[in-house]
Write a protein that holds these residues in place. Structure first.
Motif, PDB file in Angstrom:
ATOM      1  N   SER A 121      38.066  38.993  35.156  1.00 53.66           N
ATOM      2  CA  SER A 121      36.910  39.280  36.003  1.00 53.66           C
ATOM      3  C   SER A 121      37.275  40.284  37.092  1.00 53.66           C
ATOM      4  O   SER A 121      38.374  40.226  37.655  1.00 53.66           O
ATOM      5  CB  SER A 121      36.395  37.991  36.645  1.00 53.66           C
ATOM      6  OG  SER A 121      36.024  37.048  35.658  1.00 53.66           O
ATOM      7  N   PRO A 122      36.379  41.215  37.409  1.00 51.65           N
ATOM      8  CA  PRO A 122      36.626  42.162  38.515  1.00 51.65           C
ATOM      9  C   PRO A 122      36.710  41.435  39.852  1.00 51.65           C
ATOM     10  O   PRO A 122      36.344  40.257  39.959  1.00 51.65           O
ATOM     11  CB  PRO A 122      35.420  43.098  38.449  1.00 51.65           C
ATOM     12  CG  PRO A 122      34.849  42.931  37.080  1.00 51.65           C
ATOM     13  CD  PRO A 122      35.134  41.513  36.700  1.00 51.65           C
ATOM     14  N   PRO A 123      37.163  42.125  40.903  1.00 51.24           N
ATOM     15  CA  PRO A 123      37.221  41.509  42.240  1.00 51.24           C
ATOM     16  C   PRO A 123      35.832  41.120  42.731  1.00 51.24           C
ATOM     17  O   PRO A 123      34.815  41.642  42.266  1.00 51.24           O
ATOM     18  CB  PRO A 123      37.836  42.621  43.107  1.00 51.24           C
ATOM     19  CG  PRO A 123      38.525  43.534  42.154  1.00 51.24           C
ATOM     20  CD  PRO A 123      37.742  43.483  40.888  1.00 51.24           C
TER      21      PRO A 123
ATOM     22  N   TRP B  44      24.604  38.709  58.213  1.00 53.02           N
ATOM     23  CA  TRP B  44      25.030  37.831  57.132  1.00 53.02           C
ATOM     24  C   TRP B  44      25.925  38.579  56.152  1.00 53.02           C
ATOM     25  O   TRP B  44      25.739  39.770  55.908  1.00 53.02           O
ATOM     26  CB  TRP B  44      23.815  37.280  56.381  1.00 53.02           C
ATOM     27  CG  TRP B  44      23.139  36.163  57.114  1.00 53.02           C
ATOM     28  CD1 TRP B  44      22.226  36.281  58.118  1.00 53.02           C
ATOM     29  CD2 TRP B  44      23.341  34.765  56.910  1.00 53.02           C
ATOM     30  NE1 TRP B  44      21.842  35.047  58.564  1.00 53.02           N
ATOM     31  CE2 TRP B  44      22.498  34.091  57.836  1.00 53.02           C
ATOM     32  CE3 TRP B  44      24.126  34.019  56.047  1.00 53.02           C
ATOM     33  CZ2 TRP B  44      22.439  32.705  57.913  1.00 53.02           C
ATOM     34  CZ3 TRP B  44      24.067  32.639  56.109  1.00 53.02           C
ATOM     35  CH2 TRP B  44      23.230  31.994  57.036  1.00 53.02           C
ATOM     36  N   THR B  45      26.909  37.865  55.592  1.00 54.05           N
ATOM     37  CA  THR B  45      27.801  38.430  54.583  1.00 54.05           C
ATOM     38  C   THR B  45      27.630  37.669  53.275  1.00 54.05           C
ATOM     39  O   THR B  45      27.824  36.452  53.234  1.00 54.05           O
ATOM     40  CB  THR B  45      29.270  38.357  55.034  1.00 54.05           C
ATOM     41  OG1 THR B  45      29.434  39.104  56.251  1.00 54.05           O
ATOM     42  CG2 THR B  45      30.178  38.940  53.966  1.00 54.05           C
ATOM     43  N   LEU B  46      27.269  38.387  52.231  1.00 53.35           N
ATOM     44  CA  LEU B  46      27.086  37.802  50.910  1.00 53.35           C
ATOM     45  C   LEU B  46      28.279  38.148  50.031  1.00 53.35           C
ATOM     46  O   LEU B  46      28.757  39.299  50.039  1.00 53.35           O
ATOM     47  CB  LEU B  46      25.803  38.315  50.250  1.00 53.35           C
ATOM     48  CG  LEU B  46      24.468  37.707  50.675  1.00 53.35           C
ATOM     49  CD1 LEU B  46      24.167  37.985  52.150  1.00 53.35           C
ATOM     50  CD2 LEU B  46      23.335  38.238  49.803  1.00 53.35           C
ATOM     51  N   THR B  47      28.767  37.172  49.285  1.00 50.29           N
ATOM     52  CA  THR B  47      29.895  37.374  48.372  1.00 50.29           C
ATOM     53  C   THR B  47      29.527  36.790  47.014  1.00 50.29           C
ATOM     54  O   THR B  47      28.949  35.701  46.932  1.00 50.29           O
ATOM     55  CB  THR B  47      31.169  36.705  48.894  1.00 50.29           C
ATOM     56  OG1 THR B  47      31.455  37.175  50.218  1.00 50.29           O
ATOM     57  CG2 THR B  47      32.349  37.015  47.987  1.00 50.29           C
ATOM     58  N   LEU B  48      29.883  37.512  45.966  1.00 50.12           N
ATOM     59  CA  LEU B  48      29.568  37.080  44.602  1.00 50.12           C
ATOM     60  C   LEU B  48      30.767  37.381  43.707  1.00 50.12           C
ATOM     61  O   LEU B  48      31.304  38.494  43.721  1.00 50.12           O
ATOM     62  CB  LEU B  48      28.325  37.797  44.081  1.00 50.12           C
ATOM     63  CG  LEU B  48      27.745  37.344  42.743  1.00 50.12           C
ATOM     64  CD1 LEU B  48      27.408  35.866  42.760  1.00 50.12           C
ATOM     65  CD2 LEU B  48      26.504  38.167  42.405  1.00 50.12           C
ATOM     66  N   ALA B  49      31.227  36.369  42.959  1.00 49.89           N
ATOM     67  CA  ALA B  49      32.420  36.524  42.117  1.00 49.89           C
ATOM     68  C   ALA B  49      32.271  35.662  40.873  1.00 49.89           C
ATOM     69  O   ALA B  49      31.365  34.837  40.758  1.00 49.89           O
ATOM     70  CB  ALA B  49      33.680  36.126  42.899  1.00 49.89           C
ATOM     71  N   ALA B  50      33.201  35.870  39.931  1.00 46.60           N
ATOM     72  CA  ALA B  50      33.221  35.098  38.687  1.00 46.60           C
ATOM     73  C   ALA B  50      34.668  34.782  38.333  1.00 46.60           C
ATOM     74  O   ALA B  50      35.601  35.466  38.757  1.00 46.60           O
ATOM     75  CB  ALA B  50      32.551  35.863  37.551  1.00 46.60           C
TER      76      ALA B  50
ATOM     77  N   ARG C 111      23.883  40.739  16.238  1.00 45.54           N
ATOM     78  CA  ARG C 111      25.083  40.518  17.027  1.00 45.54           C
ATOM     79  C   ARG C 111      24.942  39.172  17.740  1.00 45.54           C
ATOM     80  O   ARG C 111      23.913  38.893  18.346  1.00 45.54           O
ATOM     81  CB  ARG C 111      25.280  41.631  18.070  1.00 45.54           C
ATOM     82  CG  ARG C 111      25.459  43.017  17.480  1.00 45.54           C
ATOM     83  CD  ARG C 111      26.797  43.167  16.786  1.00 45.54           C
ATOM     84  NE  ARG C 111      27.022  44.534  16.353  1.00 45.54           N
ATOM     85  CZ  ARG C 111      26.651  45.023  15.172  1.00 45.54           C
ATOM     86  NH1 ARG C 111      26.033  44.226  14.316  1.00 45.54           N
ATOM     87  NH2 ARG C 111      26.891  46.274  14.843  1.00 45.54           N
ATOM     88  N   GLU C 112      25.982  38.361  17.669  1.00 50.61           N
ATOM     89  CA  GLU C 112      25.975  37.056  18.324  1.00 50.61           C
ATOM     90  C   GLU C 112      27.325  36.826  18.982  1.00 50.61           C
ATOM     91  O   GLU C 112      28.369  37.155  18.401  1.00 50.61           O
ATOM     92  CB  GLU C 112      25.661  35.946  17.324  1.00 50.61           C
ATOM     93  CG  GLU C 112      25.502  34.571  17.984  1.00 50.61           C
ATOM     94  CD  GLU C 112      24.944  33.536  17.024  1.00 50.61           C
ATOM     95  OE1 GLU C 112      25.036  32.329  17.335  1.00 50.61           O
ATOM     96  OE2 GLU C 112      24.423  33.921  15.966  1.00 50.61           O
ATOM     97  N   TYR C 113      27.294  36.253  20.198  1.00 50.49           N
ATOM     98  CA  TYR C 113      28.516  36.036  20.967  1.00 50.49           C
ATOM     99  C   TYR C 113      28.467  34.653  21.601  1.00 50.49           C
ATOM    100  O   TYR C 113      27.399  34.156  21.957  1.00 50.49           O
ATOM    101  CB  TYR C 113      28.674  37.100  22.059  1.00 50.49           C
ATOM    102  CG  TYR C 113      28.469  38.505  21.565  1.00 50.49           C
ATOM    103  CD1 TYR C 113      29.526  39.227  21.001  1.00 50.49           C
ATOM    104  CD2 TYR C 113      27.224  39.113  21.642  1.00 50.49           C
ATOM    105  CE1 TYR C 113      29.325  40.513  20.529  1.00 50.49           C
ATOM    106  CE2 TYR C 113      27.020  40.395  21.168  1.00 50.49           C
ATOM    107  CZ  TYR C 113      28.076  41.091  20.617  1.00 50.49           C
ATOM    108  OH  TYR C 113      27.871  42.364  20.142  1.00 50.49           O
ATOM    109  N   VAL C 114      29.636  34.054  21.751  1.00 53.75           N
ATOM    110  CA  VAL C 114      29.786  32.784  22.451  1.00 53.75           C
ATOM    111  C   VAL C 114      30.436  33.095  23.797  1.00 53.75           C
ATOM    112  O   VAL C 114      31.545  33.646  23.837  1.00 53.75           O
ATOM    113  CB  VAL C 114      30.635  31.782  21.653  1.00 53.75           C
ATOM    114  CG1 VAL C 114      30.722  30.449  22.387  1.00 53.75           C
ATOM    115  CG2 VAL C 114      30.052  31.583  20.260  1.00 53.75           C
ATOM    116  N   VAL C 115      29.752  32.770  24.895  1.00 48.30           N
ATOM    117  CA  VAL C 115      30.192  33.193  26.223  1.00 48.30           C
ATOM    118  C   VAL C 115      30.347  31.989  27.134  1.00 48.30           C
ATOM    119  O   VAL C 115      29.849  30.889  26.856  1.00 48.30           O
ATOM    120  CB  VAL C 115      29.197  34.196  26.835  1.00 48.30           C
ATOM    121  CG1 VAL C 115      29.104  35.449  25.990  1.00 48.30           C
ATOM    122  CG2 VAL C 115      27.810  33.554  26.955  1.00 48.30           C
ATOM    123  N   GLY C 116      31.044  32.217  28.231  1.00 48.83           N
ATOM    124  CA  GLY C 116      31.236  31.180  29.236  1.00 48.83           C
ATOM    125  C   GLY C 116      31.771  31.775  30.519  1.00 48.83           C
ATOM    126  O   GLY C 116      32.195  32.940  30.573  1.00 48.83           O
ATOM    127  N   GLY C 117      31.774  30.973  31.580  1.00 47.78           N
ATOM    128  CA  GLY C 117      32.302  31.426  32.858  1.00 47.78           C
ATOM    129  C   GLY C 117      31.652  30.689  34.018  1.00 47.78           C
ATOM    130  O   GLY C 117      30.645  29.997  33.856  1.00 47.78           O
TER     131      GLY C 117
END
Length: 226
Positions: free
Chosen positions: A38-40, A50-56, A74-80
């Motif tokens: 995952s990217p930073p 206000w400070t908003l932060t979003l990550a994965a 096309r079919e994919y199995v994803v998660g996170g």
């Protein structure tokens, strides 16, 4: 006067030891199949402080055989796990808003909005009349021979369009608080009408809403070729 030649020293030979892969740490499980880095985290500061932060984290994306068995599917199995954070003046009370998570799939060639594969054909009849037995002495023919000819043609037309990006939303949740999050596991996403190479990436939108404003922060995962 004779000058003695200068001596040149032989270059020093340095032995390079082969790199040995480190053994996995004991007790640490290996990464799951299809693990994606995952990217930073993404951050946003609003005019009202206000400070908003979003990550994965723990993202996975695995290509799967579609149930339709079609080559254009096309079919994919994803998660996170996707985490948001809102930090601001305590006098403003608990923040609120929405967090949306989904996936984008890019296709090199799109067949979903075109005519696809079309079979085309033409057929026609041509009539003709022939004259038989004409001689020099008489200008009148002694016989008439009718004729009929046919022409048949066919072809195959494939309608293709430049690639498109398909957006597949998974969830959009309203929240109250400062630490919203969404967790996805073993989720199947599928699109049709995709030909050629395809790409997939995750996305997430964090929105802080007040009576006077909206602040929106976007996160996009790494693009994976599948």
């Amino acid at each position: 006067m004779a000058t003695a030649p200068s001596a040149v020293a032989d270059p020093e030979v340095v032995a390079i030891e082969p790199v040995v892969a480190e053994a996995p740490l004991e007790g640490v499980p290996p990464p799951p199949d299809g693990a994606v880095v995952s990217p930073p985290p993404r951050t946003l500061t609003t005019p009202d402080g206000w400070t908003l932060t979003l990550a994965a984290k723990d993202e996975t994306q695995v290509a799967s055989a579609p149930l339709t068995t079609a080559l254009s599917s096309r079919e994919y199995v994803v998660g996170g796990t996707f985490n948001g954070s809102l930090d601001g003046p305590s006098s403003d009370g608990d923040p609120g808003g929405t967090i949306e998570v989904g996936y984008q799939i890019g296709c090199g060639i799109d067949m979903s909005t075109s005519n696809g594969v079309t079979l085309a054909g033409t057929a026609g009849l041509n009539s003709s009349i022939g004259i038989l037995g004409t001689d020099v002495a008489s200008p009148l023919p002694e016989g008439i021979l009718p004729g009929v000819g046919a022409n048949i043609g066919g072809g195959v037309t494939v309608g293709l369009k430049p690639g498109i990006i398909n957006t597949v939303p998974v969830t959009k949740k309203e929240f109250e608080g400062s630490e919203p999050w969404v967790m996805i596991s073993n989720f199947h996403v599928k699109i049709d009408g995709c030909v050629g190479e395809s790409f997939i990436r995750s996305y997430a939108f964090l929105t802080r809403s007040t009576r006077m404003s909206d602040a929106i922060l976007a996160y996009y995962g790494e693009t994976k070729v599948v």
